[in-house]
Enzyme design. Structure first.
Site, PDB file in Angstrom:
ATOM      1  N   LYS A  80       5.866 -11.635   5.736  1.00  0.00           N
ATOM      2  CA  LYS A  80       5.346 -11.182   4.434  1.00  0.00           C
ATOM      3  C   LYS A  80       6.550 -10.802   3.583  1.00  0.00           C
ATOM      4  O   LYS A  80       7.626 -10.513   4.112  1.00  0.00           O
ATOM      5  CB  LYS A  80       4.455  -9.956   4.640  1.00  0.00           C
ATOM      6  CG  LYS A  80       3.505  -9.673   3.511  1.00  0.00           C
ATOM      7  CD  LYS A  80       2.209 -10.443   3.627  1.00  0.00           C
ATOM      8  CE  LYS A  80       1.307 -10.176   2.447  1.00  0.00           C
ATOM      9  NZ  LYS A  80       0.005 -10.857   2.582  1.00  0.00           N
ATOM     10  N   GLY A 180     -13.226  -4.224  -5.424  1.00  0.00           N
ATOM     11  CA  GLY A 180     -12.123  -5.112  -5.819  1.00  0.00           C
ATOM     12  C   GLY A 180     -12.692  -6.498  -6.072  1.00  0.00           C
ATOM     13  O   GLY A 180     -12.923  -7.257  -5.123  1.00  0.00           O
ATOM     14  N   VAL A 181     -12.988  -6.788  -7.348  1.00  0.00           N
ATOM     15  CA  VAL A 181     -13.570  -8.102  -7.666  1.00  0.00           C
ATOM     16  C   VAL A 181     -12.536  -8.967  -8.394  1.00  0.00           C
ATOM     17  O   VAL A 181     -12.778  -9.475  -9.481  1.00  0.00           O
ATOM     18  CB  VAL A 181     -14.910  -7.997  -8.430  1.00  0.00           C
ATOM     19  CG1 VAL A 181     -16.051  -7.773  -7.468  1.00  0.00           C
ATOM     20  CG2 VAL A 181     -14.892  -6.899  -9.490  1.00  0.00           C
ATOM     21  N   GLY A 182     -11.373  -9.079  -7.741  1.00  0.00           N
ATOM     22  CA  GLY A 182     -10.318  -9.961  -8.243  1.00  0.00           C
ATOM     23  C   GLY A 182     -10.572 -11.375  -7.745  1.00  0.00           C
ATOM     24  O   GLY A 182     -11.720 -11.830  -7.670  1.00  0.00           O
ATOM     25  N   VAL A 184     -10.351 -12.928  -4.747  1.00  0.00           N
ATOM     26  CA  VAL A 184     -11.201 -13.113  -3.565  1.00  0.00           C
ATOM     27  C   VAL A 184     -12.551 -12.432  -3.760  1.00  0.00           C
ATOM     28  O   VAL A 184     -13.602 -13.026  -3.477  1.00  0.00           O
ATOM     29  CB  VAL A 184     -10.525 -12.556  -2.290  1.00  0.00           C
ATOM     30  CG1 VAL A 184     -11.440 -12.741  -1.089  1.00  0.00           C
ATOM     31  CG2 VAL A 184      -9.185 -13.227  -2.045  1.00  0.00           C
TER      32      VAL A 184
HETATM   33  P1  NAD Z   1      -6.378  -9.618  -6.757  1.00  0.00           P
HETATM   34  O1  NAD Z   1      -5.163  -8.903  -7.255  1.00  0.00           O
HETATM   35  O2  NAD Z   1      -6.817 -10.871  -7.445  1.00  0.00           O
HETATM   36  O3  NAD Z   1      -7.643  -8.625  -6.755  1.00  0.00           O
HETATM   37  C1  NAD Z   1      -7.578  -7.313  -6.338  1.00  0.00           C
HETATM   38  C2  NAD Z   1      -8.518  -6.502  -7.241  1.00  0.00           C
HETATM   39  O4  NAD Z   1      -8.593  -5.178  -6.717  1.00  0.00           O
HETATM   40  C3  NAD Z   1      -8.043  -6.380  -8.693  1.00  0.00           C
HETATM   41  O5  NAD Z   1      -9.085  -6.766  -9.566  1.00  0.00           O
HETATM   42  C4  NAD Z   1      -7.682  -4.901  -8.834  1.00  0.00           C
HETATM   43  O6  NAD Z   1      -7.940  -4.399 -10.142  1.00  0.00           O
HETATM   44  C5  NAD Z   1      -8.605  -4.282  -7.819  1.00  0.00           C
HETATM   45  N1  NAD Z   1      -8.197  -2.962  -7.318  1.00  0.00           N
HETATM   46  C6  NAD Z   1      -6.943  -2.476  -7.113  1.00  0.00           C
HETATM   47  N2  NAD Z   1      -7.019  -1.225  -6.607  1.00  0.00           N
HETATM   48  C7  NAD Z   1      -8.342  -0.923  -6.487  1.00  0.00           C
HETATM   49  C8  NAD Z   1      -9.057   0.209  -6.021  1.00  0.00           C
HETATM   50  N3  NAD Z   1      -8.427   1.294  -5.571  1.00  0.00           N
HETATM   51  N4  NAD Z   1     -10.417   0.154  -6.027  1.00  0.00           N
HETATM   52  C9  NAD Z   1     -11.074  -0.940  -6.488  1.00  0.00           C
HETATM   53  N5  NAD Z   1     -10.433  -2.044  -6.952  1.00  0.00           N
HETATM   54  C10 NAD Z   1      -9.093  -2.028  -6.948  1.00  0.00           C
HETATM   55  O7  NAD Z   1      -6.113  -9.866  -5.194  1.00  0.00           O
HETATM   56  P2  NAD Z   1      -6.863 -10.903  -4.227  1.00  0.00           P
HETATM   57  O8  NAD Z   1      -6.043 -12.108  -4.100  1.00  0.00           O
HETATM   58  O9  NAD Z   1      -8.288 -10.976  -4.614  1.00  0.00           O
HETATM   59  O10 NAD Z   1      -6.718 -10.129  -2.836  1.00  0.00           O
HETATM   60  C11 NAD Z   1      -7.514  -8.993  -2.548  1.00  0.00           C
HETATM   61  C12 NAD Z   1      -7.133  -8.453  -1.173  1.00  0.00           C
HETATM   62  O11 NAD Z   1      -7.342  -9.460  -0.191  1.00  0.00           O
HETATM   63  C13 NAD Z   1      -5.666  -8.036  -1.025  1.00  0.00           C
HETATM   64  O12 NAD Z   1      -5.576  -6.937  -0.150  1.00  0.00           O
HETATM   65  C14 NAD Z   1      -5.017  -9.249  -0.380  1.00  0.00           C
HETATM   66  O13 NAD Z   1      -3.863  -8.926   0.362  1.00  0.00           O
HETATM   67  C15 NAD Z   1      -6.140  -9.696   0.531  1.00  0.00           C
HETATM   68  N6  NAD Z   1      -6.075 -11.094   0.900  1.00  0.00           N
HETATM   69  C16 NAD Z   1      -6.080 -12.041  -0.079  1.00  0.00           C
HETATM   70  C17 NAD Z   1      -6.005 -13.379   0.266  1.00  0.00           C
HETATM   71  C18 NAD Z   1      -6.043 -14.467  -0.780  1.00  0.00           C
HETATM   72  O14 NAD Z   1      -6.232 -15.641  -0.417  1.00  0.00           O
HETATM   73  N7  NAD Z   1      -5.891 -14.135  -2.064  1.00  0.00           N
HETATM   74  C19 NAD Z   1      -5.930 -13.750   1.619  1.00  0.00           C
HETATM   75  C20 NAD Z   1      -5.957 -12.754   2.605  1.00  0.00           C
HETATM   76  C21 NAD Z   1      -6.016 -11.419   2.210  1.00  0.00           C
END
Ligand code: NAD
Length: 362
Positions: A80, A180-182, A184
Site C-alpha cells: 500500500k 460513506g456513499v462515495g 464504492v
Molecule cells: P471514496 O473516497 O470514493 O468514498 C468514501 C466516502 O466516504 C466519501 O464520500 C467521503 O465523503 C465519505 N466519508 C469520509 N469519512 C466519513 C465518515 N466519517 N462518515 C461517513 N462518510 C465518510 O472511496 P471509495 O473508493 O468508495 O472507498 C471507500 C472505502 O472502501 C475505503 O476505505 C477504501 O479503502 C475501501 N476500498 C475501496 C476499494 C475500491 O475499489 N475503491 C477497494 C477496496 C476497499
C-alpha cells in the site's frame, strides 16, 4: 518509535519514504509481503494529523492487502502507499508523476492502484512514468476504476451473510445503512436497491448524500449517528477504524459487512462483536472485488471472467461464517487463519522481496 522493530513486528519486507522537493511529494510505500507475488495495493492521498499516523495507516493497510489477496486465492502479495497532504490542495501532475517514478524504481515488487483520494485519471498520468500501475483506462490497457467490482463483491458477501443468518440470500425488505456513499458505497447502494433492500445513506459530505438520496430515493442519517441506526446490516464504506469497543455497545444491527479497509479499530473488537451477537464479515474478505478485478487485468482483459471471479466472494464468505459458527470463533480469526495457511503452504518463503511483476498492459 523504533522503526525497524515496528516494521519487523508484523513482517513488512520493505518500507520506502519518497520525497520530491520540486512537487512537494511526501509519500510512503509499504511492501508487506511478496510471498505469493508482487505486492498490490492502492495509493491513498489524504491529510494525516502527523507522520506517525500516516506510517501506521500504510503499515496496517499493506498487511491487510496480503491477507486479502491470500484469502481471495490470488497470486499477489500485499502493499500500500500513502501520499501525505490534502489532494484538493496539493495534487498536481508533477507530484503524481514523481510518485510514479518511485514506484517504477521498485522494479515491480509493488504495483500501485487507485484508493481514497486518487482516481483513474491519476493512474493514467502515472502510467507515463511507470509500468507498475493498475486500474488505468481501458484505452491504456488497464481495467479502469475497481470500485464497481468492489461493490459487486461486497454485495456477494451480504448475500452470503443473509444465507448464513436468515436462511436465504433474499435481501428484500432488509434495512442496510451504508456509511460513506462515495465510489464504492454508491455502487453498492444501487445493487442493494435492485435487490429490494431498504437503504439508508450516510456521508460527511452533504453534496454526496444529496446525490445518493436523489439518484436512488434513499433515506439518510447523519454520519455521527450511522453506526447506531437500527438496521439489519451496517455497511462501513468510508474510512477504517469505525468499530471501536465503545461503539459496539451502541450498534443496533445484526451484522456488519462493508467496503472500508481495517474497520475494527482494535483486534479485540472481533471478539467483542461475537459476544454482542453481531456477525462481522472481515473487511478484507468482503472488499476483495477490486483486487480480483485487477488480478484479472494482469492476465487478460476478459471482463466477464473478472465478475465471475468476484462472485466467488459469496463462497469464501460462506466458508468463513460457517467455520466460525462451528468453532465458536470470530470470523476474523477464521479468515486470518485461512490466509496464513495459504501463505505458509504456497508462499515462496525465504525469497522476500524477490517477486517482480510483469505488467504488459498499455
Ligand atoms: P471514496 O473516497 O470514493 O468514498 C468514501 C466516502 O466516504 C466519501 O464520500 C467521503 O465523503 C465519505 N466519508 C469520509 N469519512 C466519513 C465518515 N466519517 N462518515 C461517513 N462518510 C465518510 O472511496 P471509495 O473508493 O468508495 O472507498 C471507500 C472505502 O472502501 C475505503 O476505505 C477504501 O479503502 C475501501 N476500498 C475501496 C476499494 C475500491 O475499489 N475503491 C477497494 C477496496 C476497499
Amino acid at each position: 518509535m523504533h522503526l525497524f522493530d515496528r516494521i519487523a513486528g508484523d513482517g513488512h519486507e520493505e518500507v520506502v519514504f519518497c520525497h520530491d522537493g520540486a512537487s512537494g511529494l511526501r509519500a510512503i510505500i509499504a511492501v508487506h509481503s511478496t510471498q505469493l507475488g508482487p505486492a498490490l495495493g492502492g495509493v491513498r492521498f489524504r491529510s494525516y494529523a502527523n507522520e506517525d499516523d500516516a506510517l501506521e495507516d500504510v503499515l496496517a493497510l499493506s498487511r491487510a492487502m496480503t491477507y486479502k489477496a491470500a484469502v481471495a486465492g490470488l497470486d499477489l502479495g500485499g502493499g500500500k502507499a500513502v501520499i501525505l497532504g490534502d489532494p484538493a490542495l496539493i495534487k498536481t501532475e508533477a507530484l503524481l508523476r514523481a510518485y510514479a517514478r518511485h514506484v517504477e524504481r521498485l522494479g515491480g515488487s509493488y504495483l500501485t492502484a487507485e484508493d481514497v483520494g486518487t482516481t483513474q485519471a491519476d493512474m493514467d498520468l502515472m502510467r507515463q512514468e511507470t509500468r507498475y500501475v493498475t486500474g488505468t483506462s481501458r484505452s491504456l490497457g488497464g481495467s479502469g476504476d475497481p470500485s464497481a467490482a468492489t461493490a459487486l463483491g461486497v454485495l456477494q458477501a451480504m448475500l452470503a451473510l443473509a444465507t448464513h443468518l436468515w436462511g436465504s440470500p433474499d435481501l428484500r425488505g432488509r434495512r442496510v445503512v451504508v456509511s460513506g456513499v462515495g465510489k464504492v458505497g454508491l455502487a453498492l447502494a444501487r445493487h442493494l436497491v435492485d435487490e429490494g433492500a431498504v437503504v439508508v445513506a450516510s456521508d460527511v459530505d452533504e453534496a454526496v448524500v444529496a446525490r445518493a438520496t436523489s439518484a436512488l430515493g434513499l433515506a439518510s442519517v447523519p454520519p455521527e449517528q450511522a453506526h447506531a441506526a437500527e438496521c439489519d446490516i451496517f455497511s462501513p464504506c468510508a474510512l477504517g477504524g469505525v468499530i471501536t469497543p465503545e461503539r459496539i455497545s451502541e450498534l443496533r444491527c445484526e451484522a456488519i459487512v462493508g467496503a472500508a479497509n481495517n474497520q475494527l479499530a482494535e483486534p479485540q473488537c472481533a471478539r467483542l462483536l461475537v459476544e454482542a451477537g453481531i456477525t462481522f464479515v472481515p473487511d478484507y474478505v468482503a472488499n476483495a472485488g477490486g483486487i480480483i478485478n485487477i488480478a484479472q487485468e494482469l492476465v487478460s482483459h476478459r471482463r466477464e471472467l473478472a465478475s465471475t471471479r468476484v462472485r466467488t466472494i459469496f463462497d469464501t464468505t460462506m466458508a468463513v461464517l460457517d467455520e466460525a459458527k462451528t468453532e465458536g470463533a470470530s470470523p476474523t480469526n477464521v479468515a486470518d487463519r485461512m490466509a496464513e495457511r495459504r501463505l505458509a503452504g504456497y508462499g515462496r518463503s525465504g525469497r522476500a522481496g524477490a517477486a517482480r511483476a510483469t505488467v504488459t498492459g498499455g
